[in-house]
Structure formats: C-alpha cells, structure tokens
Design an enzyme around this catalytic site. Sequence first.
Site, short mmCIF file in Angstrom:
data_model
loop_
_atom_site.label_atom_id
_atom_site.label_comp_id
_atom_site.label_asym_id
_atom_site.label_seq_id
_atom_site.Cartn_x
_atom_site.Cartn_y
_atom_site.Cartn_z
N GLY A 196 0.78 -1.22 0.00
CA GLY A 196 0.00 0.00 0.00
C GLY A 196 0.82 1.28 0.00
O GLY A 196 0.36 2.30 -0.49
N ASP A 197 2.02 1.24 0.56
CA ASP A 197 2.90 2.41 0.58
C ASP A 197 4.34 1.92 0.47
O ASP A 197 5.17 2.17 1.35
CB ASP A 197 2.69 3.22 1.86
CG ASP A 197 3.40 4.57 1.82
OD1 ASP A 197 3.87 4.96 0.73
OD2 ASP A 197 3.49 5.23 2.87
N PHE A 198 4.64 1.24 -0.62
CA PHE A 198 5.92 0.56 -0.79
C PHE A 198 7.00 1.55 -1.23
O PHE A 198 7.52 1.50 -2.35
CB PHE A 198 5.77 -0.57 -1.80
CG PHE A 198 6.82 -1.64 -1.69
CD1 PHE A 198 6.84 -2.50 -0.60
CD2 PHE A 198 7.78 -1.80 -2.67
CE1 PHE A 198 7.80 -3.49 -0.49
CE2 PHE A 198 8.74 -2.80 -2.57
CZ PHE A 198 8.76 -3.63 -1.48
N SER A 199 7.33 2.46 -0.34
CA SER A 199 8.35 3.46 -0.61
C SER A 199 9.68 3.02 -0.02
O SER A 199 9.74 2.14 0.84
CB SER A 199 7.95 4.82 -0.03
OG SER A 199 7.94 4.77 1.39
N ASN A 202 10.17 2.73 3.71
CA ASN A 202 9.38 1.72 4.42
C ASN A 202 9.92 0.31 4.26
O ASN A 202 9.28 -0.65 4.70
CB ASN A 202 7.92 1.77 3.96
CG ASN A 202 7.22 3.01 4.45
OD1 ASN A 202 7.63 3.61 5.43
ND2 ASN A 202 6.15 3.40 3.77
#
Length: 270
Positions: A196-199, A202
Amino acid sequence: MNDLREISAEFPELPDHIFKLVQGRLAKRNVVGMSGGTVYRLYGVAGEPDLYLKYGSGSVAADIADEMARLNWLGQYITVPHVVAFTIQEGQAWLLMSALSGRTAYQRLSEEPEARPQIVAALADFLRQIHAIPARSCPFNSDHHLRLAHAYQRLKAGSVDTDDFGALYEGQTAQQVWDDITALLPLQTEAVVTHGDFSLDNILMDGDKVIGCIDTGRAGLADQYQDLAILWDCLGEFSPALQERLFQTYGITTPDQKRLRFHLGLDEFF
C-alpha cells in the site's frame, strides 16, 4: 535509523500500561514519511532493543488501529514489526512495536551507488513475495475504488497537500489531478495482496537483502501497480535506469503506463 531523519523529542502522554513498558527510555521523533501518525523511536535501556511508538488522534487513530490489525495478519507471511501493545481510547491511539534491524532502502541506495542494481533486484523480489501471498487469505480491501472514495473526501475537505506533489503533477491543483486520474477509468486491474505504501523509507535491508517492511496501514487487496507505482516513483530520484530495472526484475516486460499514471496520481491525495 539513528541519523538526521529523526530528532530528540519529549514523550507524548501515554496510557499507564504503555508507560510502564517504555519507562527509562529516551525518545526521538521521526521526521520522514507520510504515515499520518507521529512516530517515536524509544531507546537507551542497556541490553534492550529499540521500540517504536506510533501515536495519533481523530481519524489518524482509526488509521493506527487499521495498521495494528494488518501487522498482526501480515506477520504470518513476511517480516514486519511485532505489536508489543496497542490502546485506543477517547479518540486517541497508541501502537507500540518492535524495531526491525537494518537500514532503509533509501539509505542503502544513497550510500552505495555501486550496489544499486542489486538493491533494486532485491526490492523487486521482496515485492513479488508480498504479491504472492494468497489473495483469498487477505481480510483487507485497499482497492482503487475504496481509495478513490477516500481521495474524493480529502479533495472536498481541502486536505490535499499540493506542495508535496511529485514531478508529474507539480504546479497542478488537486482538482486537476483528480480530473486526470478519473479520466483514466475504468482500469483493468489484477488484485493481489499489496503493501500500500511501498516506498524506499518503508523497506528495511541488511546488505543487499530485504529483511522486512514497516508502515503497513494501507496493506490489503489492490492492483499490483499500487506498489509498483510508488516504488518506481521513488527510484526516479536516483536514475531512470533503476526504474526500468524494477519492472525487468519484477517480471514485467512492458509496463502498463495507464495503470502507472493512475496510481501515481491517486497517491498524491494521501
């Protein structure tokens, strides 16, 4: 992550049982990321590993509760922080978690340029592992229909930070971005379990190996390009060649530009 990405801070007010778990520790506040809550690294007790505390109120408290549930579920399949304690009361939430070892993928890419191709290959491999988790086992929905509804609420509330828009939408209004992404509908998507927020901030690494991920509050069933678009965008800070390598090593010969643009635009609302 003991560097300029965090600053010394006072503890927030804590429920009694969480205060007892962190008594004697010092706190540093994370100043990187868009998690929606305030994140503290709690450290300084000899022989004890660091802990992380995420705190928020109002709608953020609900987001933190969502993250707690997702951490407990995802931990069956991949390495994520362990939930040490969680409390939600009077519109406030506190989530106490174990710390993952290693350094962020952003730090690794910044510090060792010569290793960047191997790092991107490891990121793509880890992302495939997440996307291969059996979809039927996932109790959480994070698809683009749900995210569009939330994006529209933020648009109407004037809550979109247009100053934080990436290069693709820099200088545009939130309404212009909304018009751009909705013009791309409908989408043909492939629902998989997504982070969902694979930055890069993270994802935690030890050398060239990914050892786990954090900030899982948006995890759930969604189009695979939800994760691919965010990671692709992050890699653009380093080089277009790494962006190309992401898709090659993930296993996509010809990226779907429509889905890529849609998810890049949708993410600007959060």
